[in-house]
Design a protein around this motif. Structure first.
Motif, PDB file in Angstrom:
ATOM      1  N   ILE A 132       0.838  -1.201   0.000  1.00 29.71           N
ATOM      2  CA  ILE A 132       0.000   0.000   0.000  1.00 29.71           C
ATOM      3  C   ILE A 132       0.873   1.251   0.000  1.00 29.71           C
ATOM      4  O   ILE A 132       0.637   2.200  -0.758  1.00 29.71           O
ATOM      5  N   ILE A 133       1.890   1.250   0.840  1.00 32.00           N
ATOM      6  CA  ILE A 133       2.779   2.409   0.953  1.00 32.00           C
ATOM      7  C   ILE A 133       3.508   2.665  -0.364  1.00 32.00           C
ATOM      8  O   ILE A 133       3.765   3.814  -0.735  1.00 32.00           O
ATOM      9  N   ALA A 134       3.826   1.603  -1.087  1.00 30.84           N
ATOM     10  CA  ALA A 134       4.481   1.762  -2.390  1.00 30.84           C
ATOM     11  C   ALA A 134       3.558   2.459  -3.382  1.00 30.84           C
ATOM     12  O   ALA A 134       4.016   3.151  -4.299  1.00 30.84           O
ATOM     13  N   ILE A 135       2.254   2.275  -3.198  1.00 29.00           N
ATOM     14  CA  ILE A 135       1.271   2.930  -4.066  1.00 29.00           C
ATOM     15  C   ILE A 135       0.992   4.351  -3.593  1.00 29.00           C
ATOM     16  O   ILE A 135       1.041   5.313  -4.368  1.00 29.00           O
ATOM     17  N   LYS A 136       0.698   4.474  -2.286  1.00 34.76           N
ATOM     18  CA  LYS A 136       0.377   5.778  -1.714  1.00 34.76           C
ATOM     19  C   LYS A 136       0.696   5.779  -0.222  1.00 34.76           C
ATOM     20  O   LYS A 136      -0.055   5.223   0.579  1.00 34.76           O
ATOM     21  N   PRO A 137       1.784   6.420   0.178  1.00 38.65           N
ATOM     22  CA  PRO A 137       2.140   6.484   1.604  1.00 38.65           C
ATOM     23  C   PRO A 137       1.110   7.320   2.371  1.00 38.65           C
ATOM     24  O   PRO A 137       0.854   8.466   2.020  1.00 38.65           O
ATOM     25  N   THR A 138       0.510   6.738   3.393  1.00 41.38           N
ATOM     26  CA  THR A 138      -0.458   7.454   4.218  1.00 41.38           C
ATOM     27  C   THR A 138      -0.126   7.221   5.689  1.00 41.38           C
ATOM     28  O   THR A 138       0.494   6.213   6.037  1.00 41.38           O
ATOM     29  N   PRO A 139      -0.548   8.133   6.572  1.00 43.52           N
ATOM     30  CA  PRO A 139      -0.254   7.943   7.994  1.00 43.52           C
ATOM     31  C   PRO A 139      -0.880   6.694   8.578  1.00 43.52           C
ATOM     32  O   PRO A 139      -0.279   6.021   9.425  1.00 43.52           O
ATOM     33  N   ASP A 140      -2.076   6.349   8.117  1.00 47.02           N
ATOM     34  CA  ASP A 140      -2.719   5.155   8.668  1.00 47.02           C
ATOM     35  C   ASP A 140      -2.021   3.880   8.199  1.00 47.02           C
ATOM     36  O   ASP A 140      -1.871   2.926   8.967  1.00 47.02           O
ATOM     37  N   ALA A 141      -1.554   3.854   6.933  1.00 44.48           N
ATOM     38  CA  ALA A 141      -0.834   2.674   6.446  1.00 44.48           C
ATOM     39  C   ALA A 141       0.457   2.479   7.238  1.00 44.48           C
ATOM     40  O   ALA A 141       0.789   1.348   7.635  1.00 44.48           O
ATOM     41  N   TYR A 142       1.190   3.566   7.485  1.00 44.08           N
ATOM     42  CA  TYR A 142       2.420   3.463   8.276  1.00 44.08           C
ATOM     43  C   TYR A 142       2.127   3.062   9.723  1.00 44.08           C
ATOM     44  O   TYR A 142       2.885   2.309  10.338  1.00 44.08           O
ATOM     45  N   PHE A 143       1.020   3.567  10.273  1.00 44.12           N
ATOM     46  CA  PHE A 143       0.681   3.242  11.660  1.00 44.12           C
ATOM     47  C   PHE A 143       0.371   1.756  11.806  1.00 44.12           C
ATOM     48  O   PHE A 143       0.848   1.089  12.727  1.00 44.12           O
ATOM     49  N   TYR A 144      -0.431   1.229  10.893  1.00 44.42           N
ATOM     50  CA  TYR A 144      -0.745  -0.195  10.939  1.00 44.42           C
ATOM     51  C   TYR A 144       0.502  -1.039  10.678  1.00 44.42           C
ATOM     52  O   TYR A 144       0.681  -2.111  11.283  1.00 44.42           O
ATOM     53  N   LEU A 145       1.366  -0.576   9.777  1.00 43.01           N
ATOM     54  CA  LEU A 145       2.616  -1.282   9.522  1.00 43.01           C
ATOM     55  C   LEU A 145       3.457  -1.338  10.801  1.00 43.01           C
ATOM     56  O   LEU A 145       4.003  -2.391  11.153  1.00 43.01           O
ATOM     57  N   ALA A 146       3.527  -0.205  11.496  1.00 45.12           N
ATOM     58  CA  ALA A 146       4.274  -0.153  12.759  1.00 45.12           C
ATOM     59  C   ALA A 146       3.674  -1.104  13.786  1.00 45.12           C
ATOM     60  O   ALA A 146       4.395  -1.796  14.522  1.00 45.12           O
ATOM     61  N   THR A 147       2.354  -1.156  13.842  1.00 45.58           N
ATOM     62  CA  THR A 147       1.668  -2.046  14.777  1.00 45.58           C
ATOM     63  C   THR A 147       2.037  -3.504  14.503  1.00 45.58           C
ATOM     64  O   THR A 147       2.301  -4.285  15.428  1.00 45.58           O
ATOM     65  N   ALA A 148       2.054  -3.879  13.217  1.00 47.03           N
ATOM     66  CA  ALA A 148       2.407  -5.247  12.856  1.00 47.03           C
ATOM     67  C   ALA A 148       3.854  -5.560  13.237  1.00 47.03           C
ATOM     68  O   ALA A 148       4.147  -6.613  13.811  1.00 47.03           O
ATOM     69  N   TYR A 149       4.753  -4.628  12.922  1.00 44.64           N
ATOM     70  CA  TYR A 149       6.161  -4.835  13.291  1.00 44.64           C
ATOM     71  C   TYR A 149       6.315  -4.970  14.808  1.00 44.64           C
ATOM     72  O   TYR A 149       7.049  -5.825  15.311  1.00 44.64           O
ATOM     73  N   GLU A 150       5.630  -4.112  15.551  1.00 42.28           N
ATOM     74  CA  GLU A 150       5.747  -4.133  17.015  1.00 42.28           C
ATOM     75  C   GLU A 150       5.289  -5.463  17.582  1.00 42.28           C
ATOM     76  O   GLU A 150       5.912  -6.015  18.496  1.00 42.28           O
ATOM     77  N   ASN A 151       4.213  -5.979  17.041  1.00 40.11           N
ATOM     78  CA  ASN A 151       3.692  -7.247  17.543  1.00 40.11           C
ATOM     79  C   ASN A 151       4.593  -8.430  17.201  1.00 40.11           C
ATOM     80  O   ASN A 151       4.481  -9.494  17.808  1.00 40.11           O
ATOM     81  N   LEU A 152       5.496  -8.254  16.248  1.00 40.55           N
ATOM     82  CA  LEU A 152       6.467  -9.300  15.919  1.00 40.55           C
ATOM     83  C   LEU A 152       7.803  -9.063  16.621  1.00 40.55           C
ATOM     84  O   LEU A 152       8.766  -9.796  16.395  1.00 40.55           O
ATOM     85  N   GLY A 153       7.848  -8.010  17.448  1.00 40.23           N
ATOM     86  CA  GLY A 153       9.075  -7.712  18.170  1.00 40.23           C
ATOM     87  C   GLY A 153      10.146  -7.048  17.329  1.00 40.23           C
ATOM     88  O   GLY A 153      11.302  -6.960  17.737  1.00 40.23           O
ATOM     89  N   LYS A 154       9.786  -6.564  16.162  1.00 36.71           N
ATOM     90  CA  LYS A 154      10.729  -5.867  15.278  1.00 36.71           C
ATOM     91  C   LYS A 154      10.671  -4.378  15.608  1.00 36.71           C
ATOM     92  O   LYS A 154      10.066  -3.575  14.886  1.00 36.71           O
ATOM     93  N   ASN A 155      11.306  -4.018  16.705  1.00 35.57           N
ATOM     94  CA  ASN A 155      11.149  -2.679  17.264  1.00 35.57           C
ATOM     95  C   ASN A 155      11.754  -1.572  16.401  1.00 35.57           C
ATOM     96  O   ASN A 155      11.186  -0.482  16.300  1.00 35.57           O
ATOM     97  N   GLU A 156      12.900  -1.825  15.791  1.00 32.10           N
ATOM     98  CA  GLU A 156      13.518  -0.797  14.959  1.00 32.10           C
ATOM     99  C   GLU A 156      12.637  -0.459  13.768  1.00 32.10           C
ATOM    100  O   GLU A 156      12.446   0.710  13.425  1.00 32.10           O
ATOM    101  N   GLU A 157      12.109  -1.489  13.120  1.00 35.68           N
ATOM    102  CA  GLU A 157      11.206  -1.274  11.987  1.00 35.68           C
ATOM    103  C   GLU A 157       9.923  -0.577  12.439  1.00 35.68           C
ATOM    104  O   GLU A 157       9.387   0.284  11.737  1.00 35.68           O
ATOM    105  N   ALA A 158       9.439  -0.952  13.636  1.00 35.37           N
ATOM    106  CA  ALA A 158       8.234  -0.336  14.176  1.00 35.37           C
ATOM    107  C   ALA A 158       8.460   1.146  14.434  1.00 35.37           C
ATOM    108  O   ALA A 158       7.622   1.988  14.093  1.00 35.37           O
ATOM    109  N   ILE A 159       9.590   1.468  15.036  1.00 35.61           N
ATOM    110  CA  ILE A 159       9.914   2.880  15.325  1.00 35.61           C
ATOM    111  C   ILE A 159       9.944   3.699  14.036  1.00 35.61           C
ATOM    112  O   ILE A 159       9.374   4.794  13.954  1.00 35.61           O
ATOM    113  N   ASP A 160      10.603   3.165  13.018  1.00 35.93           N
ATOM    114  CA  ASP A 160      10.703   3.872  11.735  1.00 35.93           C
ATOM    115  C   ASP A 160       9.320   4.137  11.149  1.00 35.93           C
ATOM    116  O   ASP A 160       9.027   5.244  10.684  1.00 35.93           O
TER     117      ASP A 160
END
Length: 289
Positions: free
Chosen positions: A232-260
Motif C-alpha cells: 500500500i505504501i508503495a502505491i500511496k504512503p499514508t499515515p494510517d498505512a504506516y501506523f498499521y505497519l508499525a503495529t504489525a512490526y511491534e507485535n512481531l518484536g521488530k522494534n527498529e522497523e516499528a519505530i521507523d
C-alpha cells in the motif's frame, strides 16, 4: 508466555483505538483469518444472514442530532425537514439531498446516511447506492453505540448489495460489500474472498488492500499485514498505512522497523495528540532494544 500474549493484545487494541480516534480509519470488529482465495461469488440479498437489529428511526435521530446544535443550526435543519415533508414525490429526492449534505457538513453521519438512503431508494443508481453504503459504513465506524452499530452495518450491507445489483463489475460495490460481510453480515471468508478478487483484478485498489491489511492485523497474521501495508505504501504512503505497519512490526518484536514506521506516520499525520502518543511509543520501544 501468557504475559507476552496479553501484552501483545494490549498493543494491538491500543493501536487500533488510537488509529480510529486520530486517523479516522476503520475499527475492524471481527477476528478472521484471511485466505489467499481469488474467487468470489457475489451474494444476493437472499443469501445474507438474517439478524435481529433495531430499526433506526429518522425522527429520533434528527431530534438527537439537533439537540447537539445551537438554536440557529437546529432551526435551519427543521426548515429543511419541513420542506422535505411537504415536497411532492418528484421533489423528495432533491430535498433529501439537501438534508444529507447539511447533516454531513455538521459531521453527523447517521442522519446524513438515512437521507442518502432515501435518495438512493427514489433514484436507484450505482453511485447513489455507493454513496449511501459509504456513509452508513462511516457511521458504523464512528459510533460506539452497541445497539446502533448492527443496524448501521445492516443498512450499509443492503446499500452495497443494491450497488452490486446495479453493476456486478463495480470494484467499489464489491469492496464495500466484502467489508460488511467480514464485519458480521455473512461468512467472514466470503467477504475476504470478495476483497481478494477485487485486489486480483485491481492490485492498486487502496480501499480493498487497506481492508485486507487491517483484517490480517486483527487476526494476528502480522507477516501478511506487513506485506500488505508495504504494498500500500508503495502505491500511496499514508499515515494510517504506516501506523498499521508499525503495529504489525511491534507485535512481531521488530522494534527498529516499528519505530521507523511510527515516525513516518507521525510526520504524515501532523496530529499533535497522535504525535505525543508516538513519541511515548518510540521511547518505550527503544528501551526494549
Amino acid at each position: 508466555m501468557i504475559k507476552s500474549i496479553h501484552s501483545k493484545q494490549i498493543i494491538l487494541i491500543g493501536a487500533v483505538i488510537l488509529l480510529v480516534a486520530f486517523l479516522f480509519t476503520r475499527d475492524i470488529k471481527g477476528l478472521v483469518k484471511p485466505k489467499e482465495d481469488t474467487t468470489a461469488a457475489v451474494p444476493s440479498a437472499g443469501q445474507m444472514p438474517a439478524q435481529e437489529t433495531a430499526a433506526i428511526n429518522l425522527t429520533e435521530v434528527s431530534t438527537t442530532g439537533k439537540n447537539l446544535l445551537n438554536a440557529s443550526l437546529a432551526a435551519e435543519i427543521t426548515s429543511l425537514e419541513n420542506a422535505f415533508k411537504s415536497a411532492s414525490e418528484d421533489k423528495k429526492a432533491p430535498a433529501a439531498k439537501l438534508l444529507a449534505q447539511k447533516w454531513d457538513d455538521l459531521e453527523q453521519t447517521v442522519p446524513s446516511a438515512l437521507y442518502l438512503e432515501i435518495v438512493a431508494t427514489k433514484e436507484p443508481t450505482l453511485n447513489n447506492w455507493l454513496v449511501t453504503g459509504d456513509k452508513f459504513l462511516k457511521a458504523y465506524d464512528n459510533t460506539r453505540d452497541s445497539l446502533l452499530q448492527p443496524a448501521l452495518l445492516q443498512k450499509a450491507n443492503t446499500a452495497y448489495t443494491n450497488a452490486v445489483a446495479a453493476d456486478s463489475t463495480s470494484a467499489d460495490a464489491k469492496t464495500g460489500l466484502g467489508i460488511t460481510i467480514v464485519n458480521g453480515m455473512g461468512m467472514p471468508m466470503q467477504g475476504i474472498a470478495m476483497l481478494m478478487d477485487v485486489v486480483k483484478k485491481d492490485p492498486k485498489n487502496l480501499k480493498a488492500n487497506m481492508s485486507l491489511g487491517t483484517f490480517a492485523i486483527k487476526s494476528g497474521q502480522f507477516d501478511k499485514a506487513i506485506t500488505r501495508f508495504n504494498s500500500i505504501i508503495a502505491i500511496k504512503p499514508t499515515p494510517d498505512a504506516y501506523f498499521y505497519l508499525a503495529t504489525a512490526y511491534e507485535n512481531l518484536g521488530k522494534n527498529e522497523e516499528a519505530i521507523d514506521a511510527y515516525l513516518k506516520s507521525k510526520k504524515l499525520a501532523a496530529n499533535a495528540t497522535l504525535s505525543k502518543f508516538i513519541d511515548e511509543k518510540v521511547i518505550a520501544l527503544k528501551t526494549k532494544k
